[in-house]
Design an enzyme around this catalytic site. Sequence first.
Site, PDB file in Angstrom:
ATOM      1  N   GLY A  55       0.768  -1.336  -0.200  1.00  0.00           N
ATOM      2  CA  GLY A  55       0.145   0.236  -0.062  1.00  0.00           C
ATOM      3  C   GLY A  55       0.982   1.106   0.032  1.00  0.00           C
ATOM      4  O   GLY A  55       0.613   2.312   0.388  1.00  0.00           O
ATOM      5  N   ARG A  94       0.483   5.664  -1.640  1.00  0.00           N
ATOM      6  CA  ARG A  94       0.199   6.953  -1.109  1.00  0.00           C
ATOM      7  C   ARG A  94       0.171   6.826   0.356  1.00  0.00           C
ATOM      8  O   ARG A  94       0.248   5.609   0.728  1.00  0.00           O
ATOM      9  CB  ARG A  94      -1.100   7.599  -1.604  1.00  0.00           C
ATOM     10  N   ASP A 110      -2.507  -7.132  -4.909  1.00  0.00           N
ATOM     11  CA  ASP A 110      -3.451  -7.064  -4.166  1.00  0.00           C
ATOM     12  C   ASP A 110      -3.144  -7.911  -2.963  1.00  0.00           C
ATOM     13  O   ASP A 110      -2.980  -9.319  -3.197  1.00  0.00           O
ATOM     14  CB  ASP A 110      -5.160  -7.505  -4.602  1.00  0.00           C
ATOM     15  N   ASN A 166       1.433  -2.513   5.346  1.00  0.00           N
ATOM     16  CA  ASN A 166       0.684  -1.130   5.705  1.00  0.00           C
ATOM     17  C   ASN A 166      -0.708  -1.044   4.893  1.00  0.00           C
ATOM     18  O   ASN A 166      -1.388  -0.217   5.400  1.00  0.00           O
ATOM     19  CB  ASN A 166       1.775  -0.353   4.977  1.00  0.00           C
ATOM     20  N   TYR A 180     -12.895  -2.549  11.465  1.00  0.00           N
ATOM     21  CA  TYR A 180     -11.558  -2.353  11.286  1.00  0.00           C
ATOM     22  C   TYR A 180     -11.011  -2.383  12.875  1.00  0.00           C
ATOM     23  O   TYR A 180      -9.751  -2.777  12.599  1.00  0.00           O
ATOM     24  CB  TYR A 180     -11.557  -0.519  11.069  1.00  0.00           C
ATOM     25  N   ALA A 201     -11.520  -4.848  14.865  1.00  0.00           N
ATOM     26  CA  ALA A 201     -11.269  -6.362  14.948  1.00  0.00           C
ATOM     27  C   ALA A 201     -10.065  -6.551  14.104  1.00  0.00           C
ATOM     28  O   ALA A 201      -9.330  -7.538  14.722  1.00  0.00           O
ATOM     29  CB  ALA A 201     -12.331  -6.880  14.596  1.00  0.00           C
ATOM     30  N   LYS A 219      -7.675  -4.747  13.261  1.00  0.00           N
ATOM     31  CA  LYS A 219      -6.268  -4.177  13.750  1.00  0.00           C
ATOM     32  C   LYS A 219      -5.991  -4.778  15.376  1.00  0.00           C
ATOM     33  O   LYS A 219      -4.748  -4.892  15.495  1.00  0.00           O
ATOM     34  CB  LYS A 219      -6.424  -2.674  14.116  1.00  0.00           C
ATOM     35  N   ILE A 227      -3.969  10.429  11.767  1.00  0.00           N
ATOM     36  CA  ILE A 227      -2.842  10.783  10.784  1.00  0.00           C
ATOM     37  C   ILE A 227      -3.501  11.559   9.580  1.00  0.00           C
ATOM     38  O   ILE A 227      -4.562  10.831   9.070  1.00  0.00           O
ATOM     39  CB  ILE A 227      -2.029   9.670  10.423  1.00  0.00           C
TER      40      ILE A 227
HETATM   41  P1  NDP Z   1      -4.613   5.377   2.280  1.00  0.00           P
HETATM   42  O1  NDP Z   1      -6.025   4.828   2.183  1.00  0.00           O
HETATM   43  O2  NDP Z   1      -4.363   6.789   2.107  1.00  0.00           O
HETATM   44  O3  NDP Z   1      -3.616   4.499   1.545  1.00  0.00           O
HETATM   45  C1  NDP Z   1      -3.676   3.052   1.645  1.00  0.00           C
HETATM   46  C2  NDP Z   1      -3.107   2.418   0.324  1.00  0.00           C
HETATM   47  O4  NDP Z   1      -3.009   1.213   0.414  1.00  0.00           O
HETATM   48  C3  NDP Z   1      -3.785   3.110  -0.985  1.00  0.00           C
HETATM   49  O5  NDP Z   1      -2.760   3.352  -1.916  1.00  0.00           O
HETATM   50  C4  NDP Z   1      -4.594   1.956  -1.303  1.00  0.00           C
HETATM   51  O6  NDP Z   1      -4.897   1.928  -2.636  1.00  0.00           O
HETATM   52  C5  NDP Z   1      -3.726   0.481  -0.795  1.00  0.00           C
HETATM   53  N1  NDP Z   1      -4.546  -0.494  -0.896  1.00  0.00           N
HETATM   54  C6  NDP Z   1      -6.044  -0.826  -0.358  1.00  0.00           C
HETATM   55  N2  NDP Z   1      -5.811  -1.882  -0.525  1.00  0.00           N
HETATM   56  C7  NDP Z   1      -4.922  -2.757  -0.876  1.00  0.00           C
HETATM   57  C8  NDP Z   1      -4.869  -4.003  -1.353  1.00  0.00           C
HETATM   58  N3  NDP Z   1      -5.687  -4.985  -0.881  1.00  0.00           N
HETATM   59  N4  NDP Z   1      -3.500  -4.533  -1.548  1.00  0.00           N
HETATM   60  C9  NDP Z   1      -2.716  -3.380  -1.889  1.00  0.00           C
HETATM   61  N5  NDP Z   1      -2.722  -2.234  -1.619  1.00  0.00           N
HETATM   62  C10 NDP Z   1      -4.006  -1.875  -0.980  1.00  0.00           C
HETATM   63  O7  NDP Z   1      -4.341   5.115   3.971  1.00  0.00           O
HETATM   64  P2  NDP Z   1      -3.339   5.487   5.087  1.00  0.00           P
HETATM   65  O8  NDP Z   1      -2.020   5.625   4.464  1.00  0.00           O
HETATM   66  O9  NDP Z   1      -4.022   6.378   5.892  1.00  0.00           O
HETATM   67  O10 NDP Z   1      -3.119   4.479   5.709  1.00  0.00           O
HETATM   68  C11 NDP Z   1      -2.028   3.281   5.819  1.00  0.00           C
HETATM   69  C12 NDP Z   1      -2.215   2.373   7.025  1.00  0.00           C
HETATM   70  O11 NDP Z   1      -2.308   2.882   8.113  1.00  0.00           O
HETATM   71  C13 NDP Z   1      -3.394   1.644   6.934  1.00  0.00           C
HETATM   72  O12 NDP Z   1      -3.188   0.149   7.433  1.00  0.00           O
HETATM   73  C14 NDP Z   1      -4.407   2.144   8.057  1.00  0.00           C
HETATM   74  O13 NDP Z   1      -5.291   1.476   8.372  1.00  0.00           O
HETATM   75  C15 NDP Z   1      -3.275   2.549   9.179  1.00  0.00           C
HETATM   76  N6  NDP Z   1      -3.603   3.759   9.813  1.00  0.00           N
HETATM   77  C16 NDP Z   1      -4.151   5.076   9.133  1.00  0.00           C
HETATM   78  C17 NDP Z   1      -4.449   5.851  10.325  1.00  0.00           C
HETATM   79  C18 NDP Z   1      -4.881   7.356   9.723  1.00  0.00           C
HETATM   80  O14 NDP Z   1      -5.340   8.177  10.645  1.00  0.00           O
HETATM   81  N7  NDP Z   1      -4.709   7.652   8.515  1.00  0.00           N
HETATM   82  C19 NDP Z   1      -4.429   5.765  11.560  1.00  0.00           C
HETATM   83  C20 NDP Z   1      -4.279   4.441  12.052  1.00  0.00           C
HETATM   84  C21 NDP Z   1      -3.911   3.411  11.151  1.00  0.00           C
HETATM   85  P3  NDP Z   1      -6.085   2.257  -3.199  1.00  0.00           P
HETATM   86  O15 NDP Z   1      -5.952   3.719  -2.973  1.00  0.00           O
HETATM   87  O16 NDP Z   1      -6.155   2.173  -4.652  1.00  0.00           O
HETATM   88  O17 NDP Z   1      -7.349   1.711  -2.578  1.00  0.00           O
END
Ligand code: NDP
Length: 247
Positions: free
Chosen positions: A12, A15, A62, A89, A154, A156, A158, A187
């Site tokens: 992931g 971005r 994926d 991530n 979510y 569950a 995490k 974040i």
């Molecule tokens: P974003 O949604 O900004 O980025 C997540 C990235 O993961 C996207 O590029 C998305 O692609 C990609 N992704 C989604 N599904 C899949 C998949 N099946 N396989 C591969 N890639 C995938 O999220 P954040 O940067 O905010 O979050 C990153 C991590 O941090 C996550 O695990 C989130 O739960 C965790 N987190 C975030 C918090 C926050 O406040 N932002 C707080 C706590 C934890 P696409 O856009 O195409 O779906």
Amino acid sequence: MRLQNRVALITGAGRGIGREIALAFAKEGADVAIWDVNFQDAQNTAKDIEALGRNSLVDKVDVTDFSAVENSVNKILDKFKKIDILVNNAGITRDTLLMRMSEEEWDAVIKVNLKGTFNCTKAVTRPMLKQKYGRIINIASIIGIMGNVGQANYAASKAGIIALTKTTAKELASRNITANAVAPGYIDTEMTQKLPEDIREKMLSMIPLGRMGKPQDVANVCVFLASTDADYITGQVIVVDGGMVMA
Ligand code: NDP
């Protein structure tokens, strides 16, 4: 540089937090494999890594698909000959109250967040065992510690990641492989930008440090956990939340 000659895989990483971790690792000298379901975003991250003078490998993966994960791990091994660091991530949300939550919404979040973390961890375990070295970093969330209205799936997923981290740490410790979780709070990324304004204000009022976290705040802790400074740390959950949750 703290990650010189290391090879990292970040899921992931197109971005948000994943992209920031990838860039922080590259600045510390690591070569980085970038996975995302969004290939264009993944390519952009890879270009920025190469601009920093490091090598990268982009793949549209994926994380819910184990055979795709395994194939892509093999591509990294072909190119770089090893994988030192895995950052799980990739994550999604499908928020709604428990009462209204569909089976699809439950399954989708568990599948990406929890099964995805299992798939990638399993796929790198063999090469890491052979190398007798590995640093696994799982991105959990404070929601997995405290729960949250509208986030049963979510929370569950995490909490499951935290339990998986501790089990991974215990199973792999004898081969010098550590596994730790980072639990971010609130974040500023696209994931939180889509929250309604009143929820964003409420979250902000709960943060003692008085500001949202930046992806860089999370990336800094990941660099530490991947570096030799954290060699004696395993099975831990490091909270990065401006003080929202205090044990
Ligand atoms: P974003 O949604 O900004 O980025 C997540 C990235 O993961 C996207 O590029 C998305 O692609 C990609 N992704 C989604 N599904 C899949 C998949 N099946 N396989 C591969 N890639 C995938 O999220 P954040 O940067 O905010 O979050 C990153 C991590 O941090 C996550 O695990 C989130 O739960 C965790 N987190 C975030 C918090 C926050 O406040 N932002 C707080 C706590 C934890 P696409 O856009 O195409 O779906």
